[in-house]
Design a protein around this motif. Structure first.
Motif, mmCIF file in Angstrom:
data_model
loop_
_atom_site.group_PDB
_atom_site.id
_atom_site.type_symbol
_atom_site.label_atom_id
_atom_site.label_comp_id
_atom_site.label_asym_id
_atom_site.label_seq_id
_atom_site.Cartn_x
_atom_site.Cartn_y
_atom_site.Cartn_z
ATOM 1 N N VAL A 259 0.650 -1.196 0.008
ATOM 2 C CA VAL A 259 -0.083 -0.139 0.136
ATOM 3 C C VAL A 259 0.639 1.149 -0.011
ATOM 4 O O VAL A 259 1.911 1.234 0.710
ATOM 5 N N THR A 260 0.366 2.189 -0.956
ATOM 6 C CA THR A 260 1.170 3.484 -0.924
ATOM 7 C C THR A 260 0.349 4.785 -0.842
ATOM 8 O O THR A 260 -1.010 4.336 -0.813
ATOM 9 N N GLN A 261 0.725 6.017 -1.031
ATOM 10 C CA GLN A 261 -0.296 7.173 -0.893
ATOM 11 C C GLN A 261 -0.147 7.732 -2.361
ATOM 12 O O GLN A 261 0.950 8.007 -2.866
ATOM 13 N N VAL A 262 -1.383 7.973 -2.734
ATOM 14 C CA VAL A 262 -1.394 8.746 -3.976
ATOM 15 C C VAL A 262 -2.414 9.777 -4.015
ATOM 16 O O VAL A 262 -3.412 9.670 -3.381
ATOM 17 N N ASP A 263 -1.924 11.049 -3.904
ATOM 18 C CA ASP A 263 -3.016 12.237 -3.924
ATOM 19 C C ASP A 263 -3.565 12.183 -2.580
ATOM 20 O O ASP A 263 -4.906 12.636 -2.450
ATOM 21 N N GLY A 264 -2.906 11.837 -1.407
ATOM 22 C CA GLY A 264 -3.418 11.782 0.015
ATOM 23 C C GLY A 264 -4.222 10.749 0.194
ATOM 24 O O GLY A 264 -4.700 10.644 1.135
ATOM 25 N N TYR A 265 -4.262 9.514 -0.486
ATOM 26 C CA TYR A 265 -5.062 8.407 -0.246
ATOM 27 C C TYR A 265 -4.270 7.139 -0.178
ATOM 28 O O TYR A 265 -3.458 7.211 -1.350
ATOM 29 N N ASP A 266 -4.656 6.368 0.555
ATOM 30 C CA ASP A 266 -3.988 5.108 0.747
ATOM 31 C C ASP A 266 -4.517 4.086 -0.711
ATOM 32 O O ASP A 266 -5.609 4.044 -0.957
ATOM 33 N N VAL A 267 -3.560 3.537 -1.382
ATOM 34 C CA VAL A 267 -3.866 2.990 -2.622
ATOM 35 C C VAL A 267 -3.312 1.656 -2.530
ATOM 36 O O VAL A 267 -2.017 1.789 -2.236
ATOM 37 N N ALA A 268 -3.558 0.643 -3.222
ATOM 38 C CA ALA A 268 -2.905 -0.804 -3.504
ATOM 39 C C ALA A 268 -2.235 -0.816 -4.815
ATOM 40 O O ALA A 268 -2.906 -0.391 -5.481
ATOM 41 N N GLN A 269 -0.954 -1.132 -4.569
ATOM 42 C CA GLN A 269 -0.068 -1.194 -5.642
ATOM 43 C C GLN A 269 -0.610 -2.831 -6.535
ATOM 44 O O GLN A 269 0.265 -3.679 -6.456
ATOM 45 N N ARG A 270 -1.601 -2.533 -7.012
ATOM 46 C CA ARG A 270 -2.481 -3.544 -7.630
ATOM 47 C C ARG A 270 -2.869 -3.267 -8.862
ATOM 48 O O ARG A 270 -3.228 -2.202 -9.076
ATOM 49 N N PHE A 271 -2.799 -4.023 -10.066
ATOM 50 C CA PHE A 271 -3.551 -3.940 -11.080
ATOM 51 C C PHE A 271 -4.251 -5.130 -11.822
ATOM 52 O O PHE A 271 -3.986 -6.181 -11.313
ATOM 53 N N GLU A 272 -5.321 -4.886 -12.486
ATOM 54 C CA GLU A 272 -5.631 -5.916 -13.091
ATOM 55 C C GLU A 272 -5.837 -5.385 -14.801
ATOM 56 O O GLU A 272 -6.023 -4.342 -15.081
ATOM 57 N N LEU A 273 -5.699 -6.656 -15.714
ATOM 58 C CA LEU A 273 -5.858 -6.302 -16.930
ATOM 59 C C LEU A 273 -7.105 -6.617 -17.571
ATOM 60 O O LEU A 273 -7.491 -7.794 -17.533
ATOM 61 N N TYR A 274 -7.782 -5.911 -18.535
ATOM 62 C CA TYR A 274 -9.227 -6.231 -19.156
ATOM 63 C C TYR A 274 -9.033 -5.941 -20.541
ATOM 64 O O TYR A 274 -8.433 -5.103 -21.269
ATOM 65 N N ILE A 275 -9.715 -6.938 -21.194
ATOM 66 C CA ILE A 275 -9.826 -6.707 -22.798
ATOM 67 C C ILE A 275 -11.160 -7.028 -23.061
ATOM 68 O O ILE A 275 -11.585 -8.002 -22.609
#
Length: 360
Positions: A259-275
């Motif tokens: 977990v890290t902070q982006v724009d003052g919010y905690d976000v998970a360093q996680r991604f999903e790929l969609y097609i």
């Protein structure tokens, strides 16, 4: 060809189609075509060549394990193995009366825990192509047994790994140009659902859901409400024109990610790929903190209890491996059956499987 010859050809074509229909009803034939078999073989060949050129080692880990993912929304297939005892069953940290009386193995929902043990043991970069299992998942896009490609890259973060996923996916789908779209979870919700997932109240999330579907008895579980909006309003729009990475999930959905902070919010360093609205891959900048990981797995079990689902034995082999020191890395799981579906333009997963569960 004369009219008479045309009639004869049509007659025999109909006769062959009828015979094939009868055989298919018998159920011994594969549901995929021979061309699909060949396409799968070619896709696997390219993937193995890709990783060989990158210096990534192919590994195998067990399908049967005494522990399994604790995710509240994943259900593993259980089975007993005569005459076998697992060390985990005698570990006081995972011992509970119910499990001790009826020890079971699980068919793996993912090879993730075992592969992380290899990383901690010094394997270096690794990948695996394996069968994984999810109980109760059968439908147009699901089969309880499916083929997963999973790999781990020491020294990578989620952003580095997204770039490598692009290169690998392009092997199967060369008509998509690089780079793929990258959109944050927050921006996708604002763009496609008209709501900010980080600021909206539970009441506002419910109101959003009721604006597009009738769903009585909505839970107050914030992540569950976000999942409903994601599946109905966001996912169908992702990857419509080109593959799309959804990233920077809410911290509460970090699972095994940092977990890290982006724009003052905690976000998970996680991604999903969609097609074309179909989820293809799920990746993390992997959590390294053993204590934090243990607490998240315990929280999963508490969530399972609120859903009237059985708790899962926590994999203390994984916790011990993290304590011993797993190298900083990123990892991703990619559904190969779904990737092949897209490559062949198939609408149903059965079109790329030899024998789905109904014919296995």
């Amino acid at each position: 060809m004369s009219a008479e010859q045309n009639n004869a050809a049509e007659h025999y074509a109909n006769k062959r189609a009828y015979a094939r229909s009868e055989i298919e009803q018998a159920g011994w034939l594969p549901t995929c075509s021979i061309d699909a078999l060949k396409a799968r073989g070619e896709m696997l060949r390219k993937i193995r060549l890709f990783f060989a050129e990158q210096g990534v080692l192919e590994v195998e880990t067990p399908i049967l394990s005494a522990a399994v993912a604790t995710d509240p929304y994943l259900d593993a297939i259980q089975c007993s193995v005569a005459g076998v005892q697992s060390r985990l069953w005698t570990d006081s940290r995972v011992f509970d009366a119910e499990h001790a009386q009826d020890p079971l193995f699980f068919m793996q929902t993912s090879p993730e825990f075992a592969m992380k043990r290899l990383l901690a043991a010094g394997s270096g970069p690794i990948y695996q192509i394996c069968k994984t299992f999810r109980n109760g998942e059968r439908g147009r896009r699901h089969n309880p047994e499916f083929t997963m490609l999973e790999w781990y890259r020491p020294g990578f973060n989620d952003l580095n790994l997204m770039t490598e996923v692009e290169a690998l996916v392009q092997l199967a789908l060369p008509h998509f140009s690089l780079p793929f779209e990258r959109i944050t979870y927050r921006d996708a919700f604002r763009q496609y659902a008209g709501i900010d997932p980080f600021l909206a109240s539970v009441a506002e999330l419910k109101s959003c859901i009721l604006s597009f579907t009738e769903m009585p008895g909505l839970s107050d579980d914030r992540d569950l409400l976000l999942d409903v909006i994601l599946s109905h309003k966001v996912e169908p729009r992702l990857g419509a024109e080109r593959p799309s990475f959804l990233h920077d999930y809410p911290a509460s959905q970090a699972a095994l990610a940092q977990v890290t902070q982006v724009d003052g919010y905690d976000v998970a360093q996680r991604f999903e790929l969609y097609i074309h609205g179909l989820e293809i891959a799920n990746g993390y900048h992997e959590l390294l903190d053993a204590r934090e990981q243990e607490q998240r797995l315990q929280a999963d079990n508490r969530a399972r209890m609120t859903l009237d689902k059985p708790c899962r034995p926590i994999d203390y082999h994984l916790i011990d491996a993290l304590s011993a020191g797993m190298p900083a890395c990123a990892g991703v799981a990619l559904g190969l059956d779904r990737l092949l579906m897209i490559a062949l333009g198939a609408e149903e997963i059965d079109a790329v499987l030899t024998f789905p569960v109904d014919r296995a």
